[in-house]
Scaffold this active site. Sequence first.
Site, PDB file in Angstrom:
ATOM      1  N   LYS A  49      36.521  -8.859 -16.659  1.00 29.49           N
ATOM      2  CA  LYS A  49      35.369  -9.298 -16.776  1.00 29.49           C
ATOM      3  C   LYS A  49      34.201  -8.576 -16.609  1.00 29.49           C
ATOM      4  O   LYS A  49      33.169  -8.728 -17.154  1.00 29.49           O
ATOM      5  CB  LYS A  49      35.215 -10.798 -15.791  1.00 29.49           C
ATOM      6  N   GLN A  93      36.632 -16.375  -8.847  1.00 35.50           N
ATOM      7  CA  GLN A  93      37.972 -16.513  -9.516  1.00 35.50           C
ATOM      8  C   GLN A  93      38.844 -17.426  -8.985  1.00 35.50           C
ATOM      9  O   GLN A  93      39.032 -17.371  -7.496  1.00 35.50           O
ATOM     10  CB  GLN A  93      38.453 -15.183  -9.237  1.00 35.50           C
ATOM     11  N   ASP A 116      31.158 -21.104 -15.245  1.00 30.05           N
ATOM     12  CA  ASP A 116      32.593 -21.583 -15.397  1.00 30.05           C
ATOM     13  C   ASP A 116      32.631 -23.100 -15.966  1.00 30.05           C
ATOM     14  O   ASP A 116      33.626 -23.501 -16.514  1.00 30.05           O
ATOM     15  CB  ASP A 116      33.379 -21.508 -14.100  1.00 30.05           C
TER      16      ASP A 116
HETATM   17  N1  GUN Z   1      41.407 -18.590 -13.173  1.00 27.61           N
HETATM   18  C1  GUN Z   1      42.057 -18.884 -14.152  1.00 27.61           C
HETATM   19  N2  GUN Z   1      41.137 -19.081 -15.063  1.00 27.61           N
HETATM   20  C2  GUN Z   1      39.901 -19.061 -14.814  1.00 27.61           C
HETATM   21  C3  GUN Z   1      38.525 -19.412 -15.169  1.00 27.61           C
HETATM   22  O1  GUN Z   1      38.445 -19.702 -16.368  1.00 27.61           O
HETATM   23  N3  GUN Z   1      37.555 -19.147 -14.152  1.00 27.61           N
HETATM   24  C4  GUN Z   1      37.753 -18.944 -12.905  1.00 27.61           C
HETATM   25  N4  GUN Z   1      36.742 -18.849 -12.120  1.00 27.61           N
HETATM   26  N5  GUN Z   1      39.171 -18.756 -12.536  1.00 27.61           N
HETATM   27  C5  GUN Z   1      40.111 -18.766 -13.299  1.00 27.61           C
END
Ligand code: GUN
Length: 283
Positions: A49, A93, A116
């Site tokens: 990311k 996350q 998100d």
């Molecule tokens: N863990 C797995 N997928 C995601 C996501 O799309 N966002 C976040 N913050 N954590 C995740």
Amino acid sequence: MYEIIDGRKVAGELREKIKKEVLMLDSKPGLAVILIGNNPASQIYVNLKTKMCKEVGINSYKYELDKDTSQEQLLELIDKLNHDNNINGILVQLPLPKQISQNKIVETVLPKKDVDGFHPVNQGKLLLNEQGLQACTPRGTMKLLKYYNIDLVGKDVVVIGRSVIVGKPVAQMLTNENATVTICHSKTRDLKSHTLKADIIVSAVGKKNLVTADMVKEGVVVVDVGMIRDGDRLCGDVDFENVKEKCSFITPVPGGVGPMTIACLLENTLAAYKMQRGEKFGS
Ligand code: GUN
């Protein structure tokens, strides 16, 4: 003959578009990415990311916290970032360690910085079919279907999985696009009876070989959101090699929905930046 849905290509095009837009801005958007603990998969995602942010000209700020971090400490950090004008988006996350309530964290990130799309306000907007920040993986899934001109109106779609991150929001997005959606999950009595009727299957469970060739009808569209580590390889929920022969379109794993998730995160960060500067959403 089936066609492969090429998520790498579509995501690459989206990132190019974002990069060009960011170049035109008078400052750079900023994304804070918070990782708690040392889950290896989460570490890989977070690094990817931040790398992709750099590629499109978004400033990323990585916060790596100890696995024993208290909820109070995390809330303090989020509060600080909520008030920081250089930060347009905040991503925590998931999954989180046991001592931290996911709902409490999700509700603390300001809706306008919730890249998100997990905050109740943004989830509520999705339910009302109003514009708001939307969860990245479901949004990426919808973009792939649109890119390949896959018609959704009146189609029977089976979503397997009811998570807050993928299953529920993608089912809502599909409903908003006039599909007839069935959500199946771990308590569904006869999964195959549902999938056999589906024009489109979106599987978001994380279980190898959950969807096999005998479970799908000829001409089906299959979107595989599963991501399972299989030795040193990555695989999805779908038995790709056998299922593909019955499909009109199918996503591979890796190279399907995965790259779209990150591209949508970058898009959300740019949208959040613009929104915070008073521009209309989505402009
Ligand atoms: N863990 C797995 N997928 C995601 C996501 O799309 N966002 C976040 N913050 N954590 C995740």
